[in-house]
Design a protein around this motif. Structure first.
Motif, PDB file in Angstrom:
ATOM      1  N   MET A   1     -16.723 -11.085  24.664  1.00  0.00           N
ATOM      2  CA  MET A   1     -16.841 -12.539  24.710  1.00  0.00           C
ATOM      3  C   MET A   1     -16.582 -13.175  23.341  1.00  0.00           C
ATOM      4  O   MET A   1     -17.171 -14.185  23.002  1.00  0.00           O
TER       5      MET A   1
ATOM      6  N   SER B   1     -10.700 -17.438  25.042  1.00  0.00           N
ATOM      7  CA  SER B   1     -11.315 -17.798  23.762  1.00  0.00           C
ATOM      8  C   SER B   1     -10.939 -19.213  23.362  1.00  0.00           C
ATOM      9  O   SER B   1      -9.829 -19.668  23.627  1.00  0.00           O
TER      10      SER B   1
ATOM     11  N   ASP C   1     -15.352 -15.408  20.524  1.00  0.00           N
ATOM     12  CA  ASP C   1     -14.917 -16.795  20.426  1.00  0.00           C
ATOM     13  C   ASP C   1     -15.029 -17.570  21.744  1.00  0.00           C
ATOM     14  O   ASP C   1     -14.331 -18.562  21.951  1.00  0.00           O
ATOM     15  N   MET C   2     -15.915 -17.128  22.635  1.00  0.00           N
ATOM     16  CA  MET C   2     -16.162 -17.840  23.887  1.00  0.00           C
ATOM     17  C   MET C   2     -17.230 -18.901  23.666  1.00  0.00           C
ATOM     18  O   MET C   2     -18.096 -18.752  22.825  1.00  0.00           O
ATOM     19  N   ARG C   3     -17.157 -19.951  24.488  1.00  0.00           N
ATOM     20  CA  ARG C   3     -18.098 -21.061  24.365  1.00  0.00           C
ATOM     21  C   ARG C   3     -18.925 -21.262  25.624  1.00  0.00           C
ATOM     22  O   ARG C   3     -19.769 -22.154  25.664  1.00  0.00           O
TER      23      ARG C   3
ATOM     24  N   PRO D   1     -20.378 -10.291  19.882  1.00  0.00           N
ATOM     25  CA  PRO D   1     -20.061 -10.633  21.273  1.00  0.00           C
ATOM     26  C   PRO D   1     -20.435  -9.507  22.226  1.00  0.00           C
ATOM     27  O   PRO D   1     -20.329  -8.333  21.895  1.00  0.00           O
TER      28      PRO D   1
ATOM     29  N   PRO E   1     -21.724 -16.163  26.131  1.00  0.00           N
ATOM     30  CA  PRO E   1     -20.978 -16.178  24.872  1.00  0.00           C
ATOM     31  C   PRO E   1     -21.926 -15.770  23.743  1.00  0.00           C
ATOM     32  O   PRO E   1     -23.144 -15.853  23.891  1.00  0.00           O
TER      33      PRO E   1
ATOM     34  N   SER F   1     -20.440 -19.152  29.525  1.00  0.00           N
ATOM     35  CA  SER F   1     -20.658 -17.900  30.253  1.00  0.00           C
ATOM     36  C   SER F   1     -19.611 -17.719  31.352  1.00  0.00           C
ATOM     37  O   SER F   1     -19.075 -18.696  31.872  1.00  0.00           O
TER      38      SER F   1
END
Length: 169
Positions: A97, A72, A99-101, A130, A123, A103
């Protein structure tokens, strides 16, 4: 009179471009192992040698806090980088996913064997919940997250058997 104002705007623009290049424009190159964990101690590292001979440099998330944080807030992974989530006991595992930015490919293992591959997990977009992936009927002892598309590029599929991860100092 217009020349000093134009010169000031040009200087401001150049400073802004320089800041963008420094902060957001950096790219990760093959073999780079740094993930920029701002304000956090670095995680232990490990080397995974695949049956193909390819090598992956993994950060090792081996406690509850690190497994929860995962990747994250990061901007990218090196092409040969990733994160390994090590579990003390095999049990069903689910990953989201939050707070992912970017894939990811998410690989689920039991006893060094791939039992599930989720490719190009995206993301969340603004306001979306998510995506969550997992294998509810499988006991998992290792999950590895790689850059999206890496599993296919590296020939990692369900049934692939890997060697143990070698800790790096």
């Amino acid at each position: 009179n217009h020349f000093p104002m134009s010169r000031a705007r040009l200087a401001i623009g150049l400073v802004a471009l320089l800041l963008i290049a420094i902060v957001g424009g950096a790219t990760l190159r093959r073999g780079e192992r740094s993930f920029e964990r701002v304000g956090q101690p670095p995680l232990p590292k490990g080397l995974l040698e695949l049956p193909s001979g390819e090598r992956l440099f993994l950060e090792l998330a081996d406690d509850e806090q690190e497994r929860a944080r995962g990747l994250s807030y990061r901007w990218a992974l090196a092409p040969d980088g990733g994160m390994a989530f090590l579990f003390p006991e095999a049990s069903p595992q689910f990953f989201w996913m939050k707070d992912m930015r970017f894939s990811l490919d998410i690989l689920f293992f039991r006893d060094q064997k791939v039992v599930g591959v989720f490719s190009h997990v995206p993301p969340p977009k603004n306001g979306e919940s998510p995506v969550t992936v997992g294998l509810p009927d499988e006991a998992i002892d290792l999950v590895i997250e790689l850059p999206a598309g890496a599993a296919q590029t590296l020939g990692i599929t369900t049934g692939t058997i890997i060697s143990p991860i070698t800790p790096l100092r």
